[in-house]
Design an enzyme around this catalytic site. Structure first.
Site, PDB file in Angstrom:
ATOM      1  N   GLY A 144     -24.710  -1.516   9.333  1.00 28.25           N
ATOM      2  CA  GLY A 144     -25.062  -2.030   8.012  1.00 28.25           C
ATOM      3  C   GLY A 144     -24.500  -3.416   7.802  1.00 28.25           C
ATOM      4  CB  ALA A 148     -14.814  -8.313   9.974  1.00 26.81           C
ATOM      5  CE  LYS A 199     -25.769  -6.775  13.862  1.00 27.10           C
ATOM      6  NZ  LYS A 199     -24.638  -7.651  13.720  1.00 27.10           N
ATOM      7  CG  ASP A 257     -25.863  -5.508  10.484  1.00 29.75           C
ATOM      8  OD1 ASP A 257     -25.238  -6.515  10.103  1.00 29.75           O
ATOM      9  OD2 ASP A 257     -25.446  -4.748  11.369  1.00 29.75           O
ATOM     10  NE  ARG A 266     -18.241 -13.231  16.683  1.00 28.85           N
ATOM     11  CZ  ARG A 266     -17.294 -12.324  16.864  1.00 28.85           C
ATOM     12  NH1 ARG A 266     -16.267 -12.592  17.624  1.00 28.85           N
ATOM     13  NH2 ARG A 266     -17.371 -11.139  16.293  1.00 28.85           N
ATOM     14  CG  ASN A 267     -24.963 -12.742  17.764  1.00 28.99           C
ATOM     15  OD1 ASN A 267     -25.065 -12.707  18.978  1.00 28.99           O
ATOM     16  ND2 ASN A 267     -24.151 -11.925  17.092  1.00 28.99           N
ATOM     17  CD  GLU A 295     -20.523  -7.701  20.183  1.00 34.03           C
ATOM     18  OE1 GLU A 295     -19.913  -6.803  20.768  1.00 34.03           O
ATOM     19  OE2 GLU A 295     -20.800  -7.660  18.967  1.00 34.03           O
TER      20      GLU A 295
HETATM   21  N1  LIG Z   1     -17.154  -8.934  12.726  1.00 34.27           N
HETATM   22  C1  LIG Z   1     -17.965  -8.173  12.032  1.00 34.27           C
HETATM   23  O1  LIG Z   1     -18.281  -8.496  10.864  1.00 34.27           O
HETATM   24  C2  LIG Z   1     -18.488  -6.884  12.585  1.00 34.27           C
HETATM   25  C3  LIG Z   1     -19.135  -6.034  11.730  1.00 34.27           C
HETATM   26  C4  LIG Z   1     -19.598  -4.822  12.202  1.00 34.27           C
HETATM   27  C5  LIG Z   1     -19.427  -4.515  13.536  1.00 34.27           C
HETATM   28  N2  LIG Z   1     -18.834  -5.379  14.380  1.00 34.27           N
HETATM   29  C6  LIG Z   1     -18.720  -4.988  15.791  1.00 34.27           C
HETATM   30  O2  LIG Z   1     -17.394  -4.549  16.050  1.00 34.27           O
HETATM   31  C7  LIG Z   1     -17.037  -4.875  17.396  1.00 34.27           C
HETATM   32  C8  LIG Z   1     -15.773  -5.724  17.349  1.00 34.27           C
HETATM   33  O3  LIG Z   1     -16.115  -6.933  16.685  1.00 34.27           O
HETATM   34  P1  LIG Z   1     -15.047  -7.930  16.082  1.00 34.27           P
HETATM   35  O4  LIG Z   1     -15.746  -8.745  15.089  1.00 34.27           O
HETATM   36  O5  LIG Z   1     -13.817  -7.190  15.718  1.00 34.27           O
HETATM   37  O6  LIG Z   1     -14.738  -8.859  17.366  1.00 34.27           O
HETATM   38  P2  LIG Z   1     -13.405  -9.643  17.713  1.00 34.27           P
HETATM   39  O7  LIG Z   1     -13.830 -10.647  18.748  1.00 34.27           O
HETATM   40  O8  LIG Z   1     -12.680 -10.109  16.520  1.00 34.27           O
HETATM   41  O9  LIG Z   1     -12.501  -8.527  18.431  1.00 34.27           O
HETATM   42  C9  LIG Z   1     -12.945  -7.972  19.627  1.00 34.27           C
HETATM   43  C10 LIG Z   1     -12.115  -6.755  19.970  1.00 34.27           C
HETATM   44  O10 LIG Z   1     -12.615  -6.243  21.220  1.00 34.27           O
HETATM   45  C11 LIG Z   1     -11.559  -6.287  22.187  1.00 34.27           C
HETATM   46  N3  LIG Z   1     -12.141  -6.698  23.469  1.00 34.27           N
HETATM   47  C12 LIG Z   1     -12.857  -7.827  23.734  1.00 34.27           C
HETATM   48  N4  LIG Z   1     -13.215  -7.870  25.034  1.00 34.27           N
HETATM   49  C13 LIG Z   1     -12.703  -6.749  25.593  1.00 34.27           C
HETATM   50  C14 LIG Z   1     -12.712  -6.227  26.917  1.00 34.27           C
HETATM   51  N5  LIG Z   1     -13.345  -6.858  27.925  1.00 34.27           N
HETATM   52  N6  LIG Z   1     -12.096  -5.056  27.156  1.00 34.27           N
HETATM   53  C15 LIG Z   1     -11.463  -4.388  26.135  1.00 34.27           C
HETATM   54  N7  LIG Z   1     -11.405  -4.847  24.869  1.00 34.27           N
HETATM   55  C16 LIG Z   1     -12.028  -6.009  24.607  1.00 34.27           C
HETATM   56  C17 LIG Z   1     -10.555  -7.327  21.677  1.00 34.27           C
HETATM   57  O11 LIG Z   1      -9.294  -7.084  22.209  1.00 34.27           O
HETATM   58  C18 LIG Z   1     -10.638  -7.071  20.185  1.00 34.27           C
HETATM   59  O12 LIG Z   1      -9.870  -5.954  19.821  1.00 34.27           O
HETATM   60  C19 LIG Z   1     -18.224  -5.658  17.987  1.00 34.27           C
HETATM   61  O13 LIG Z   1     -19.018  -4.801  18.775  1.00 34.27           O
HETATM   62  C20 LIG Z   1     -18.986  -6.121  16.754  1.00 34.27           C
HETATM   63  O14 LIG Z   1     -20.369  -6.282  16.979  1.00 34.27           O
HETATM   64  C21 LIG Z   1     -18.328  -6.545  13.931  1.00 34.27           C
END
Ligand SMILES: NC(=O)c1ccc[n+]([C@@H]2O[C@H](COP(=O)([O-])OP(=O)(O)OC[C@H]3O[C@@H](n4cnc5c(N)ncnc54)[C@H](O)[C@@H]3O)[C@@H](O)[C@H]2O)c1
Length: 348
Positions: A144, A148, A199, A257, A266-267, A295
Site C-alpha cells: 500500500g 517510510a 509498481k 502505492d 528512488r525508482n 529495486e
Molecule cells: N521505504 C519505503 O517507504 C518502503 C515502503 C514499503 C516497503 N518498502 C520495502 O521494504 C524493504 C526495505 O526497504 P527500505 O526502504 O527499508 O530500504 P533501506 O535501503 O532503507 O534498508 C534496506 C534494508 O535491507 C538490508 N539489506 C540490503 N541489502 C541486503 C543484503 N544484500 N542482504 C541482507 N540485507 C540487506 C539493509 O541492511 C537494510 O536493513 C524494501 O523491499 C522496500 O521495497 C519500503
C-alpha cells in the site's frame, strides 16, 4: 504485551516502529551487518539517517550479531530488508520465524529459486523453509501507499495486510492499527505481492515522464497519466494470470502505492534521470554511488522472466513492462517514443 521483531533497520523497518509502539507492541529492531551506522545514530538519539525521524521511544535495538537474542520469544517477525537480502535473512532467522505466530513481510520483489523459477517473495520464503524441513507460520504481505518517513513521523497512512487466511490478516489489521495508521485486510496475497514489486518497475516509467519535462522544458503530464493507466492495467492482468483478484491492482497495493511511488522515491528519481537524457546504465551507476538501491531495475528483468515462465500469453500484451526493459537495456530509440508506443491507445 506481544513481542514483534523487525528484521532490517533501514527506512521501512524503523518507520514501522512508530505505529507498532503506538498500538502497544513490544518492538525490537534488528539491524543487518549493513546497518551498524543506522543503529549507531538511533542509539545516540539522532534522527534515523534514512527517514530523518528519531526512532519511536521504547524500541529495543539489536546489532547483527544479536539476531537470536532479538528473535527470542517473538510472537511476530517482520521481514523488512531489501528483496535481494530476503533469502539469506530468511535462512538466518528461520528458527525464530518458525516459533512465531506469523511472519510479516514489507520487502518487495521477485526471487529466483535454485532452478531459476521466479517466485513471489512469500512463496520463495516458504520454499526455503520447506527445503530446510522447517514449518513456518502464516505470512502476512504488507503493501500500500506507505512512505517510510511519513509512517515514522506518524502521518496519516493507509496500508493493506494480505494473508491467505483472511482471519489472520483481519486480526493483525486490528492489532497494529492506530488512529493514523489504518489497515485494510485481504486474503489476496498474490495480488498484493504482484503489485508491490511491479509498481517499482512502473514508477521508473512515471519518473521518465517527469524527466522529459525537465529535459525539454515542456510538461509531459498527458504521457504520465497514460503511463499510470497502463501500469495499473498491466498489474491487474499479470495478477489475474497468477490467481490474484482484479480489484487488488485498483486498490491500495496498485493505484495507491503507484501514486505515492511515482511522486518521490528512488525508482522515480532514477526514471527522472533517464527522462532527462542520462543513459540507463550510467544513471544506475550514479544511483549506486549515492547508495540508492533502485529495486525496480532487478524487478523489471525478473518480471519479464516471470511472464515468460508463468503467463507467456501476456508477453506481448504487457507493453509497458517491455518498454521499461528496452530502456533499461540501453535502447538507441528516444525514450519518449518507446514509452509512447507502449502506453498510448493503438489505432483502432
Ligand atoms: N521505504 C519505503 O517507504 C518502503 C515502503 C514499503 C516497503 N518498502 C520495502 O521494504 C524493504 C526495505 O526497504 P527500505 O526502504 O527499508 O530500504 P533501506 O535501503 O532503507 O534498508 C534496506 C534494508 O535491507 C538490508 N539489506 C540490503 N541489502 C541486503 C543484503 N544484500 N542482504 C541482507 N540485507 C540487506 C539493509 O541492511 C537494510 O536493513 C524494501 O523491499 C522496500 O521495497 C519500503
Amino acid at each position: 504485551m506481544s513481542i514483534i521483531t523487525i528484521l532490517g533497520a533501514g527506512a521501512m523497518g524503523s518507520g514501522l516502529c512508530t505505529p507498532l509502539c503506538k498500538s502497544g507492541w513490544e518492538v525490537r529492531l534488528w539491524g543487518t551487518w549493513l546497518d551498524d551506522h543506522l543503529i549507531d545514530a538511533c542509539e545516540a538519539g539522532k534522527p534515523h539517517p534514512r527517514t530523518k525521524v528519531p526512532l519511536a521511544k521504547g524500541v529495543k535495538l539489536y546489532r547483527s550479531d544479536e539476531l537470536n537474542k532479538a528473535l527470542e520469544g517473538a510472537d511476530v517477525v517482520v521481514m523488512s530488508v531489501a528483496s535481494v537480502g530476503v533469502p539469506k535473512i530468511t535462512e538466518m532467522a528461520l528458527e525464530g520465524i518458525s516459533k512465531g505466530k506469523a511472519l510479516w513481510l514489507t520487502s518487495k520483489g521477485f526471487c529466483p529459486n535454485q532452478e531459476g523459477k521466479i517466485q513471489l517473495l512469500p512463496e520463495a520464503i516458504r520454499t526455503i523453509a520447506r527445503q530446510k524441513g522447517v514449518s513456518i507460520p502464516p505470512i502476512v504481505a504488507i503493501a500500500g501507499p506507505v512512505k517510510a518517513n511519513e509512517c515514522a513521523e506518524g502521518k496519516p497512512t493507509a496500508t493493506i495486510f494480505g494473508c491467505k487466511d483472511i482471519k489472520v490478516s483481519q486480526m493483525y489489521a486490528r492489532e497494529a492499527r492506530t488512529d493514523v495508521y489504518c489497515i485494510e485486510a485481504t486474503d489476496d496475497e498474490t495480488g498484493v505481492e504482484i503489485c508491490a514489486p511491479m509498481k517499482n518497475v512502473y514508477a521508473i516509467a512515471l519518473g521518465i515522464a517527469d524527466g522529459l519535462e525537465e529535459g525539454t522544458g515542456f510538461p509531459h503530464h498527458n504521457l504520465k497519466a497514460a503511463t499510470f493507466n497502463r501500469a495499473i492495467k498491466e498489474m491487474s492482468l499479470l495478477g489475474q494470470a497468477l490467481g490474484a483478484r482484479m480489484e487488488t491492482a485498483f486498490g491500495l497495493p496498485g493505484v495507491g502505492d503507484l501514486e505515492v511511488t511515482g511522486l518521490s522515491g528512488r525508482n522515480k528519481v532514477y526514471g527522472v534521470r533517464i527522462g532527462r537524457g542520462e543513459k540507463a546504465k550510467e544513471a544506475l551507476a550514479e544511483m549506486d554511488r549515492l547508495e540508492q538501491t533502485v529495486e525496480g531495475v532487478p524487478a523489471a528483468g525478473l518480471a519479464a522472466k516471470l511472464v515468460e515462465q508463468s503467463a507467456p500469453h501476456l508477453k506481448e500484451e504487457l507493453t509497458l513492462l517491455k518498454a521499461v526493459n528496452e530502456i533499461l537495456a540501453g535502447t538507441d530509440r528516444p525514450v519518449v517514443q518507446v514509452i509512447s508506443e507502449a502506453v498510448l491507445p493503438k489505432r483502432p
